[in-house]
Design an enzyme around this catalytic site. Structure first.
Site, PDB file in Angstrom:
ATOM      1  N   GLY A 195      53.157  33.594  44.540  1.00 45.26           N
ATOM      2  CA  GLY A 195      51.834  33.154  44.145  1.00 45.26           C
ATOM      3  C   GLY A 195      50.995  34.350  43.742  1.00 45.26           C
ATOM      4  CG  ASN A 203      57.645  24.877  43.137  1.00 42.36           C
ATOM      5  OD1 ASN A 203      57.283  25.382  44.194  1.00 42.36           O
ATOM      6  ND2 ASN A 203      57.581  23.572  42.909  1.00 42.36           N
ATOM      7  CG  ASP A 239      45.659  25.236  47.402  1.00 40.92           C
ATOM      8  OD1 ASP A 239      44.821  24.901  48.260  1.00 40.92           O
ATOM      9  OD2 ASP A 239      45.771  24.680  46.309  1.00 40.92           O
ATOM     10  CB  THR A 242      44.598  39.876  45.480  1.00 35.26           C
ATOM     11  OG1 THR A 242      43.606  39.601  46.470  1.00 35.26           O
ATOM     12  CG2 THR A 242      45.834  40.436  46.161  1.00 35.26           C
TER      13      THR A 242
END
Length: 290
Positions: free
Chosen positions: A102, A165, A188, A263
């Site tokens: 991610g 994924n 998330d 980030t």
């Protein structure tokens, strides 16, 4: 589709095409043309391509500076020097060791690249446009280094980004114990309880991290949601393959310092005066078979 949306899409496509021009090869991509909604359903198909197994993964195209051509001979007639039936494969000189799962817009990748110049790092991102941005930026930085190697601090040949994924296909990319570090930065939070199954940390997924991570390797996590930090600690601590790294060691880890500041989400939290919660987990040795 509204006229405004169509216009924005056309501008984005025109901009991306302009990057293919020779005189634009060293231009860094503009993030505004690659913006995409933050959430992606990990259970959807997403029309992804992925290797059937790690041996089918073509890493050489992502790390050309580390690629080597292995030439072989198939049924060659050495006495007549008939070498027509030759075959060759392209591989890399060393395996990928660090994965940023991610990776978003790649801030962590670009910051870690010069700190691990002899290690291959991979960013894995499910969103199409965001992945394109990271790939374009890597290409541009590599081109800049080739044109001015004395002024560019690092050549960025050791980083790459792929669309993937990992909740479905992580073991398709990496062999057992291949990785030394895994980063899960600002995942998330999926606040609703019915969405918790989509969180990137769970007992089941931790087993996959344990499979690809070598003993002694570390999973690095950071979030601005304290409840999510507690969730990740709980699920890693209950897994027999992981032990939480002590606070003193965490604070001394150079990777943690980079993870906190580089980030995009980390910078956003900093601007908003929010808190960042870090937790790291070491892969322990597997117990011997009885």
């Amino acid at each position: 589709m509204s006229a405004e949306t169509s216009s924005k899409r056309q501008k984005r496509e025109d901009y991306k095409k302009s990057l293919n021009k020779v005189d634009q090869n060293a231009s860094l991509p503009k993030k505004k043309f690659y913006r995409q909604r933050a959430h992606a359903n990990p259970f959807s198909d997403h029309f992804l391509t992925y290797p059937k197994s790690p041996s089918d993964m073509d890493w050489a195209t992502h790390y050309p500076a580390f690629a080597v051509v292995n030439r072989g001979l198939e049924n060659a007639d050495y006495e007549s020097h008939d070498l027509g039936n030759t075959s060759s494969t392209t591989t890399i000189t060393q395996p990928v060791e660090i994965a940023d799962i991610g990776c978003g817009f790649g801030g962590l990748l670009f910051a870690l690249a010069p700190k691990f110049p002899n290690t291959l790092l991979i960013g894995m991102e499910i969103r199409t446009s965001v992945t394109e941005y990271v790939i374009e930026k890597i290409r541009a930085l590599r081109t800049q280094h080739l044109s001015s190697p004395l002024t560019t601090p690092h050549n960025y040949q050791n980083i790459a980004c792929i669309r993937a994924n990992t909740m479905k296909f992580l073991p398709n990319f990496f062999t057992k114990h291949q990785l030394s570090k895994i980063f899960l930065c600002f995942p998330d939070p999926h606040f609703k309880q019915r969405k918790h199954k989509a969180r990137i940390v769970s007992y089941t997924l931790n087993s996959e991290y344990a499979y690809v991570l070598r003993p002694g390797g570390i999973v690095y996590t950071i979030t601005d949601v304290e409840d999510l930090r507690g969730w990740m600690v709980e699920h890693f601590e209950k897994h027999p393959s992981f032990r939480q790294v002590g606070e003193e060691e965490v604070e001394e880890d150079e990777c943690v310092k980079v993870m906190r500041t580089e980030t995009e989400e980390g910078k956003k939290v900093e601007r908003n005066g929010g808190k960042k919660f870090v937790a790291c987990f070491r892969r322990v040795e597997d117990p011997p078979w009885p």
